[in-house]
Motif scaffolding. Structure first.
Motif, PDB file in Angstrom:
ATOM      1  N   LEU A 188      50.476  35.054  35.925  1.00 25.48           N
ATOM      2  CA  LEU A 188      50.914  36.308  36.537  1.00 25.48           C
ATOM      3  C   LEU A 188      49.912  37.395  36.188  1.00 25.48           C
ATOM      4  N   THR A 189      49.676  38.282  37.132  1.00 24.59           N
ATOM      5  CA  THR A 189      48.880  39.466  36.825  1.00 24.59           C
ATOM      6  C   THR A 189      49.808  40.475  36.142  1.00 24.59           C
ATOM      7  N   GLU A 190      49.243  41.545  35.659  1.00 24.11           N
ATOM      8  CA  GLU A 190      50.077  42.597  35.048  1.00 24.11           C
ATOM      9  C   GLU A 190      51.058  43.147  36.081  1.00 24.11           C
ATOM     10  N   GLN A 191      50.575  43.335  37.294  1.00 25.92           N
ATOM     11  CA  GLN A 191      51.432  43.819  38.381  1.00 25.92           C
ATOM     12  C   GLN A 191      52.539  42.804  38.674  1.00 25.92           C
ATOM     13  N   GLY A 192      52.201  41.527  38.678  1.00 26.80           N
ATOM     14  CA  GLY A 192      53.186  40.476  38.914  1.00 26.80           C
ATOM     15  C   GLY A 192      54.232  40.421  37.822  1.00 26.80           C
ATOM     16  N   GLN A 193      53.795  40.592  36.577  1.00 21.68           N
ATOM     17  CA  GLN A 193      54.722  40.575  35.449  1.00 21.68           C
ATOM     18  C   GLN A 193      55.704  41.749  35.531  1.00 21.68           C
ATOM     19  N   MET A 194      55.185  42.919  35.876  1.00 21.54           N
ATOM     20  CA  MET A 194      56.058  44.094  36.002  1.00 21.54           C
ATOM     21  C   MET A 194      57.066  43.905  37.137  1.00 21.54           C
ATOM     22  N   LEU A 195      56.596  43.365  38.263  1.00 16.77           N
ATOM     23  CA  LEU A 195      57.498  43.129  39.381  1.00 16.77           C
ATOM     24  C   LEU A 195      58.573  42.118  39.003  1.00 16.77           C
ATOM     25  N   LEU A 196      58.176  41.069  38.312  1.00 24.91           N
ATOM     26  CA  LEU A 196      59.137  40.043  37.897  1.00 24.91           C
ATOM     27  C   LEU A 196      60.169  40.604  36.925  1.00 24.91           C
ATOM     28  N   GLU A 197      59.742  41.444  36.010  1.00 27.45           N
ATOM     29  CA  GLU A 197      60.665  42.043  35.036  1.00 27.45           C
ATOM     30  C   GLU A 197      61.704  42.926  35.714  1.00 27.45           C
ATOM     31  N   ARG A 237      48.542  39.241  47.276  1.00 24.45           N
ATOM     32  CA  ARG A 237      49.227  40.483  46.876  1.00 24.45           C
ATOM     33  C   ARG A 237      48.885  40.882  45.438  1.00 24.45           C
ATOM     34  N   GLU A 238      48.033  40.115  44.802  1.00 26.11           N
ATOM     35  CA  GLU A 238      47.581  40.348  43.423  1.00 26.11           C
ATOM     36  C   GLU A 238      48.729  40.307  42.420  1.00 26.11           C
ATOM     37  N   LEU A 239      49.681  39.390  42.671  1.00 28.25           N
ATOM     38  CA  LEU A 239      50.799  39.196  41.751  1.00 28.25           C
ATOM     39  C   LEU A 239      50.526  38.020  40.807  1.00 28.25           C
ATOM     40  N   ILE A 240      49.647  37.127  41.230  1.00 28.72           N
ATOM     41  CA  ILE A 240      49.230  36.007  40.375  1.00 28.72           C
ATOM     42  C   ILE A 240      47.726  35.845  40.517  1.00 28.72           C
ATOM     43  N   HIS A 241      47.143  35.114  39.571  1.00 22.26           N
ATOM     44  CA  HIS A 241      45.734  34.736  39.727  1.00 22.26           C
ATOM     45  C   HIS A 241      45.566  33.308  39.264  1.00 22.26           C
ATOM     46  N   ARG A 242      44.536  32.692  39.803  1.00 20.35           N
ATOM     47  CA  ARG A 242      44.225  31.306  39.464  1.00 20.35           C
ATOM     48  C   ARG A 242      43.011  31.288  38.548  1.00 20.35           C
ATOM     49  N   ILE A 262      55.813  30.321  36.830  1.00 24.36           N
ATOM     50  CA  ILE A 262      54.495  30.669  36.268  1.00 24.36           C
ATOM     51  C   ILE A 262      54.670  31.467  34.988  1.00 24.36           C
ATOM     52  N   SER A 263      55.629  32.368  34.977  1.00 31.29           N
ATOM     53  CA  SER A 263      55.884  33.166  33.777  1.00 31.29           C
ATOM     54  C   SER A 263      56.387  32.304  32.621  1.00 31.29           C
ATOM     55  N   ALA A 264      57.238  31.349  32.938  1.00 29.61           N
ATOM     56  CA  ALA A 264      57.833  30.493  31.897  1.00 29.61           C
ATOM     57  C   ALA A 264      56.820  29.518  31.305  1.00 29.61           C
ATOM     58  N   ALA A 265      55.868  29.095  32.110  1.00 24.21           N
ATOM     59  CA  ALA A 265      54.885  28.110  31.645  1.00 24.21           C
ATOM     60  C   ALA A 265      53.497  28.587  32.049  1.00 24.21           C
ATOM     61  N   GLU A 266      53.030  29.639  31.392  1.00 23.99           N
ATOM     62  CA  GLU A 266      51.743  30.225  31.720  1.00 23.99           C
ATOM     63  C   GLU A 266      50.656  29.157  31.735  1.00 23.99           C
ATOM     64  N   GLY A 267      49.845  29.159  32.788  1.00 33.07           N
ATOM     65  CA  GLY A 267      48.796  28.169  32.910  1.00 33.07           C
ATOM     66  C   GLY A 267      49.253  26.908  33.621  1.00 33.07           C
ATOM     67  N   ILE A 268      50.435  26.945  34.193  1.00 28.25           N
ATOM     68  CA  ILE A 268      50.989  25.798  34.921  1.00 28.25           C
ATOM     69  C   ILE A 268      50.171  25.568  36.194  1.00 28.25           C
TER      70      ILE A 268
END
Length: 160
Positions: free
Chosen positions: A93-102, A74-79, A42-48
């Motif tokens: 990814l949500t902001e929380q999801g992006q931080m967790l992924l980083e 878990r509010e890590l992604i949104h549709r 999801i991070s690599a292809a936002e809007g996938i």
């Protein structure tokens, strides 16, 4: 020790290494391997779309859908449903999801890939052929599997 016993021992060691990594990933990032893989897609292809994610990581659409529901809960992604085509639902990814992924560790297979790519072509082919034959001997060639190294009981994995 018979050769088949040595081979089975080596397979158990591989499974154990994957299991230990999966536990470490869950402990430090609160994610399973498939969850991490989906978030990276999801991070690599936002809007996938979910179906595109399933195709890229070679998991069934149903499995990916279940994992996406858990990540969204878990509010890590949104549709986001497309305004132009209501059938198309994009994943972000949500902001929380992006931080967790980083902050999440890299998947175990990246270390493996580096070492595998350092091998000569003939040795890569030999290993690939041998593993494909082992999968066939274990009647595993048709199992749903992603290119992410993770093990666990069926119940544990189905909760992803």
């Amino acid at each position: 020790m018979q050769k088949y016993e040595e081979l089975l021992l080596a397979l158990r060691k591989v499974i154990r290494a994957i299991d230990l990594y999966s536990k470490q990933l869950n402990k430090y990032a609160g994610l399973t391997g498939p969850q991490l893989l989906i978030m990276r897609e999801i991070s690599a292809a936002e809007g996938i779309t979910a179906s595109a994610v399933a195709q890229h990581i070679t998991l069934s659409p149903a499995t990916v859908s279940n994992i996406i529901e858990r990540l969204e809960h878990r509010e890590l992604i949104h549709r986001h449903r497309s305004d132009k085509d209501k059938r198309r639902v994009a994943l972000y990814l949500t902001e929380q999801g992006q931080m967790l992924l980083e902050n999440a560790p890299q998947p175990l297979q990246e270390h493996f890939i580096e070492k595998f790519c350092a091998l000569d072509d003939w040795e890569q082919s030999q290993l690939l052929s041998s593993m494909q034959r082992i999968a066939n001997m274990m009647d595993a060639e048709r199992l749903d599997a992603a290119p992410v190294l993770e093990v666990g009981s069926y119940q544990t994995r189905s909760k992803n």
